[in-house]
Design a protein around this motif. Structure first.
Motif, PDB file in Angstrom:
ATOM      1  N   TYR A 197       0.854  -1.186   0.000  1.00 10.47           N
ATOM      2  CA  TYR A 197       0.000   0.000   0.000  1.00 10.47           C
ATOM      3  C   TYR A 197       0.891   1.238   0.000  1.00 10.47           C
ATOM      4  CZ  TYR A 197      -4.684   1.844   0.794  1.00 10.47           C
ATOM      5  OH  TYR A 197      -5.900   2.448   0.649  1.00 10.47           O
TER       6      TYR A 197
ATOM      7  N   GLN B 140      -1.667   5.986  -2.640  1.00  9.93           N
ATOM      8  CA  GLN B 140      -2.934   5.283  -2.445  1.00  9.93           C
ATOM      9  C   GLN B 140      -3.600   5.738  -1.149  1.00  9.93           C
ATOM     10  OE1 GLN B 140      -1.304   1.366  -2.637  1.00  9.93           O
ATOM     11  NE2 GLN B 140      -2.012   1.031  -4.731  1.00  9.93           N
TER      12      GLN B 140
ATOM     13  N   ASP C 136      -5.121   9.164  -1.800  1.00  5.86           N
ATOM     14  CA  ASP C 136      -6.361   9.040  -2.574  1.00  5.86           C
ATOM     15  C   ASP C 136      -7.519   8.553  -1.713  1.00  5.86           C
ATOM     16  OD1 ASP C 136      -5.099   9.919  -4.854  1.00  5.86           O
ATOM     17  OD2 ASP C 136      -4.722   7.889  -5.630  1.00  5.86           O
ATOM     18  N   ASP C 137      -7.263   7.590  -0.834  1.00  7.45           N
ATOM     19  CA  ASP C 137      -8.325   7.084   0.045  1.00  7.45           C
ATOM     20  C   ASP C 137      -8.810   8.160   1.006  1.00  7.45           C
ATOM     21  OD1 ASP C 137      -8.224   4.671  -1.179  1.00  7.45           O
ATOM     22  OD2 ASP C 137      -7.142   3.637   0.440  1.00  7.45           O
TER      23      ASP C 137
ATOM     24  N   GLU D 235     -12.596   9.764   1.226  1.00  5.78           N
ATOM     25  CA  GLU D 235     -13.388   9.816   2.459  1.00  5.78           C
ATOM     26  C   GLU D 235     -13.838  11.235   2.764  1.00  5.78           C
ATOM     27  OE1 GLU D 235     -11.257   8.095   5.695  1.00  5.78           O
ATOM     28  OE2 GLU D 235     -11.157   6.125   4.763  1.00  5.78           O
TER      29      GLU D 235
END
Length: 72
Positions: free
Chosen positions: A37, A41, A44-45, A49
């Protein structure tokens, strides 16, 4: 006293030589695979959210693009 100073000078030079010319064998992310991970990434997460939880007082001032205002 002279021999102590000379020995210390030689010891420091040997340590500096070893640090400069002997390669280190400790990779920082040696166990990371293709499925690891990454930082981008995670970013972006977090942004996804935040977009999903767009509420609060700033929502009353200016709705995001494509969002219709609520009926009064």
């Amino acid at each position: 006293m002279f021999w102590l100073q000379l020995g210390t000078l030689i010891a420091f030079n040997v340590v500096i030589f070893a640090m400069l010319f002997i390669p280190a064998s400790n990779p920082q992310h040696g166990d990371a695979s293709e499925a690891a991970y990454g930082v981008w990434q995670l970013i972006d997460d977090i942004e996804a959210e935040r977009d999903a939880e767009y509420t609060g007082r700033h929502r009353l001032r200016a709705p995001p693009e494509g969002d219709s205002p609520r009926p009064a």
